[in-house]
Design an enzyme around this catalytic site. Structure first.
Site, PDB file in Angstrom:
ATOM      1  N   SER A  12       0.844  -1.195   0.000  1.00 13.24           N
ATOM      2  CA  SER A  12       0.000   0.000   0.000  1.00 13.24           C
ATOM      3  C   SER A  12       0.880   1.247   0.000  1.00 13.24           C
ATOM      4  O   SER A  12       1.735   1.414   0.885  1.00 13.24           O
ATOM      5  CB  SER A  12      -0.887   0.011   1.245  1.00 13.24           C
ATOM      6  OG  SER A  12      -1.433   1.311   1.428  1.00 13.24           O
ATOM      7  N   HIS A  35      -1.292  -1.307  -4.143  1.00 11.80           N
ATOM      8  CA  HIS A  35      -2.590  -1.018  -3.533  1.00 11.80           C
ATOM      9  C   HIS A  35      -2.673   0.487  -3.301  1.00 11.80           C
ATOM     10  O   HIS A  35      -1.839   1.069  -2.608  1.00 11.80           O
ATOM     11  CB  HIS A  35      -2.675  -1.781  -2.210  1.00 11.80           C
ATOM     12  CG  HIS A  35      -3.972  -1.666  -1.494  1.00 11.80           C
ATOM     13  ND1 HIS A  35      -5.084  -2.426  -1.811  1.00 11.80           N
ATOM     14  CD2 HIS A  35      -4.345  -0.886  -0.443  1.00 11.80           C
ATOM     15  CE1 HIS A  35      -6.076  -2.128  -0.985  1.00 11.80           C
ATOM     16  NE2 HIS A  35      -5.655  -1.182  -0.149  1.00 11.80           N
ATOM     17  N   ASP A  37      -4.804   3.512  -1.871  1.00 13.41           N
ATOM     18  CA  ASP A  37      -5.889   3.844  -0.944  1.00 13.41           C
ATOM     19  C   ASP A  37      -6.437   5.238  -1.226  1.00 13.41           C
ATOM     20  O   ASP A  37      -5.759   6.239  -0.999  1.00 13.41           O
ATOM     21  CB  ASP A  37      -5.380   3.766   0.496  1.00 13.41           C
ATOM     22  CG  ASP A  37      -5.150   2.337   0.952  1.00 13.41           C
ATOM     23  OD1 ASP A  37      -6.098   1.535   0.842  1.00 13.41           O
ATOM     24  OD2 ASP A  37      -4.037   2.030   1.401  1.00 13.41           O
ATOM     25  N   MET A  39      -9.145   7.943  -0.208  1.00 13.18           N
ATOM     26  CA  MET A  39     -10.009   8.297   0.939  1.00 13.18           C
ATOM     27  C   MET A  39     -10.561   9.703   0.742  1.00 13.18           C
ATOM     28  O   MET A  39      -9.844  10.593   0.275  1.00 13.18           O
ATOM     29  CB  MET A  39      -9.211   8.261   2.242  1.00 13.18           C
ATOM     30  CG  MET A  39      -8.496   6.952   2.501  1.00 13.18           C
ATOM     31  SD  MET A  39      -7.738   6.954   4.141  1.00 13.18           S
ATOM     32  CE  MET A  39      -6.736   5.465   4.061  1.00 13.18           C
ATOM     33  N   HIS A  68      -8.314   0.845  -3.841  1.00 14.24           N
ATOM     34  CA  HIS A  68      -9.223   0.602  -2.721  1.00 14.24           C
ATOM     35  C   HIS A  68      -9.912   1.923  -2.433  1.00 14.24           C
ATOM     36  O   HIS A  68      -9.302   2.843  -1.880  1.00 14.24           O
ATOM     37  CB  HIS A  68      -8.413   0.104  -1.521  1.00 14.24           C
ATOM     38  CG  HIS A  68      -9.209  -0.093  -0.279  1.00 14.24           C
ATOM     39  ND1 HIS A  68      -8.636  -0.245   0.974  1.00 14.24           N
ATOM     40  CD2 HIS A  68     -10.558  -0.186  -0.065  1.00 14.24           C
ATOM     41  CE1 HIS A  68      -9.574  -0.402   1.887  1.00 14.24           C
ATOM     42  NE2 HIS A  68     -10.759  -0.358   1.286  1.00 14.24           N
ATOM     43  N   MET A  70     -12.114   4.118  -0.491  1.00 11.52           N
ATOM     44  CA  MET A  70     -12.788   4.362   0.792  1.00 11.52           C
ATOM     45  C   MET A  70     -13.505   5.695   0.670  1.00 11.52           C
ATOM     46  O   MET A  70     -13.118   6.707   1.269  1.00 11.52           O
ATOM     47  CB  MET A  70     -11.755   4.354   1.933  1.00 11.52           C
ATOM     48  CG  MET A  70     -11.282   2.948   2.276  1.00 11.52           C
ATOM     49  SD  MET A  70      -9.727   2.942   3.172  1.00 11.52           S
ATOM     50  CE  MET A  70      -8.602   3.099   1.795  1.00 11.52           C
ATOM     51  N   MET A 139     -11.576  -6.241   5.379  1.00 10.25           N
ATOM     52  CA  MET A 139     -10.705  -5.327   6.123  1.00 10.25           C
ATOM     53  C   MET A 139     -10.345  -5.954   7.463  1.00 10.25           C
ATOM     54  O   MET A 139     -11.225  -6.422   8.196  1.00 10.25           O
ATOM     55  CB  MET A 139     -11.398  -3.989   6.349  1.00 10.25           C
ATOM     56  CG  MET A 139     -11.563  -3.137   5.095  1.00 10.25           C
ATOM     57  SD  MET A 139     -10.012  -2.764   4.250  1.00 10.25           S
ATOM     58  CE  MET A 139      -9.116  -1.869   5.531  1.00 10.25           C
ATOM     59  N   ASP A 177      -6.572  -6.647   4.303  1.00 12.57           N
ATOM     60  CA  ASP A 177      -5.916  -5.334   4.292  1.00 12.57           C
ATOM     61  C   ASP A 177      -5.942  -4.752   5.696  1.00 12.57           C
ATOM     62  O   ASP A 177      -7.008  -4.540   6.263  1.00 12.57           O
ATOM     63  CB  ASP A 177      -6.688  -4.431   3.311  1.00 12.57           C
ATOM     64  CG  ASP A 177      -6.125  -3.029   3.219  1.00 12.57           C
ATOM     65  OD1 ASP A 177      -5.032  -2.765   3.761  1.00 12.57           O
ATOM     66  OD2 ASP A 177      -6.793  -2.180   2.589  1.00 12.57           O
TER      67      ASP A 177
HETATM   68  C1  DX5 Z   1      -6.247   1.334   5.699  1.00 13.71           C
HETATM   69  C2  DX5 Z   1      -5.788   1.029   4.306  1.00 13.71           C
HETATM   70  C3  DX5 Z   1      -4.695   0.061   4.233  1.00 13.71           C
HETATM   71  C4  DX5 Z   1      -3.434   0.505   4.918  1.00 13.71           C
HETATM   72  C5  DX5 Z   1      -2.675  -0.704   5.344  1.00 13.71           C
HETATM   73  O1  DX5 Z   1      -7.449   2.013   5.646  1.00 13.71           O
HETATM   74  O2  DX5 Z   1      -6.871   0.530   3.553  1.00 13.71           O
HETATM   75  O3  DX5 Z   1      -4.432  -0.282   2.898  1.00 13.71           O
HETATM   76  O4  DX5 Z   1      -2.612   1.294   4.119  1.00 13.71           O
HETATM   77  O5  DX5 Z   1      -1.580  -0.294   6.094  1.00 13.71           O
HETATM   78  P1  DX5 Z   1      -0.868  -1.284   7.116  1.00 13.71           P
HETATM   79  O6  DX5 Z   1      -0.361  -2.446   6.324  1.00 13.71           O
HETATM   80  O7  DX5 Z   1       0.213  -0.450   7.679  1.00 13.71           O
HETATM   81  O8  DX5 Z   1      -1.903  -1.680   8.127  1.00 13.71           O
HETATM   82 ZN    ZN Z   2      -6.460  -0.376   1.604  1.00 14.81          ZN
END
Ligand code: DX5
Ligand code: ZN
Length: 225
Positions: A12, A35, A37, A39, A68, A70, A139, A177
């Site tokens: 990620s 990956h 993220d 948000m 991903h 969010m 998750m 994740d």
């Molecule tokens: C959290 C993200 C993850 C995050 C994982 O909301 O969706 O992808 O980056 O990070 P680690 O591996 O550090 O938990």
């Molecule tokens: Zn993620």
């Protein structure tokens, strides 16, 4: 016995240096995908990047993009990420009004369709739509931030999802994740996950590429049995 068909490590970039993303991607060229993220500060209490940055990441990345999302109102915003040519687009079930319609739309636009569940969201209401999905993301932390601890309470759900996927005969990847480390990846793999997101475990390591290789070896342990 689990019947995993692969073991993918998707680092990620949430844990990468956001000022040097192209260089950070080059450090994980041995990953299966990156990956990304996204948000929106509505669905989760954090804000990251949006479509313009994701499009540039796609242009320079040595590996496929696994987005991903969010974000609230996924029905409205997710299709544009498929149009951007991403390999895989995952929306949250809790943020979609019509998840079957949305998954079909993502596939029509050329992306693999993924659906994510927050830790406390049950998988059972969605089992009949597994055939509409290319990936189910469970998750293993509350979404929003990297660096959190793996929630062991999600393991039974991973097991139930794996049993349902195997029973359905559908080709659905099972992604986890959050909080994935050299230790927790083994438990997640034993429970049935086969695609592993790791942020801090990869980018927090001296050599992200070596960390990927170590995680992949650990995640494959179950398969060899
Ligand atoms: C959290 C993200 C993850 C995050 C994982 O909301 O969706 O992808 O980056 O990070 P680690 O591996 O550090 O938990
Ligand atoms: Zn993620």
């Amino acid at each position: 016995m689990p019947r995993h068909t692969d073991c993918c490590i998707n680092p990620s970039i949430l844990s990468a240096d956001f000022v040097n993303l192209e260089a950070e991607l080059a450090r994980i060229a041995n990953a299966d995908a990156v990956h990304v993220d996204v948000m929106d500060n509505h669905f989760v209490p954090n804000l990251t990047i949006g479509l313009p940055v994701v499009e540039r990441l796609r242009a320079v990345s040595p590996v496929p993009l696994d987005a991903h999302l969010m974000i609230a109102d996924a029905d409205r915003w997710a299709p544009a990420y498929a149009d951007a040519g991403l390999d895989s687009v995952t929306f949250h079930a809790e943020a979609a009004t019509a998840p079957i319609k949305l998954a079909r739309e993502l596939r029509t636009r050329g992306a693999r369709a993924g659906m994510a569940l927050r830790p406390a969201t049950a998988v059972e209401p969605y089992l009949d739509m597994l055939t509409e999905l290319d990936m189910l993301l469970i998750m293993t932390v509350e979404p929003g931030f990297g660096g959190q601890s793996f929630l062991e309470v999600t393991l039974p759900k991973i097991r139930r999802a794996r049993a349902a996927i195997d029973g359905s005969g559908a080709q659905v990847a099972l992604q986890v994740d959050g909080g994935i480390t050299e230790e927790t990846i083994v438990r997640a793999a034993e429970a049935g996950a086969n695609v592993f997101v790791a942020g801090s475990a990869v980018y927090g390591a001296p050599s992200p590429a070596e960390a990927i290789d170590v995680l992949r070896a650990k995640g494959r342990v179950v398969r060899r049995r």
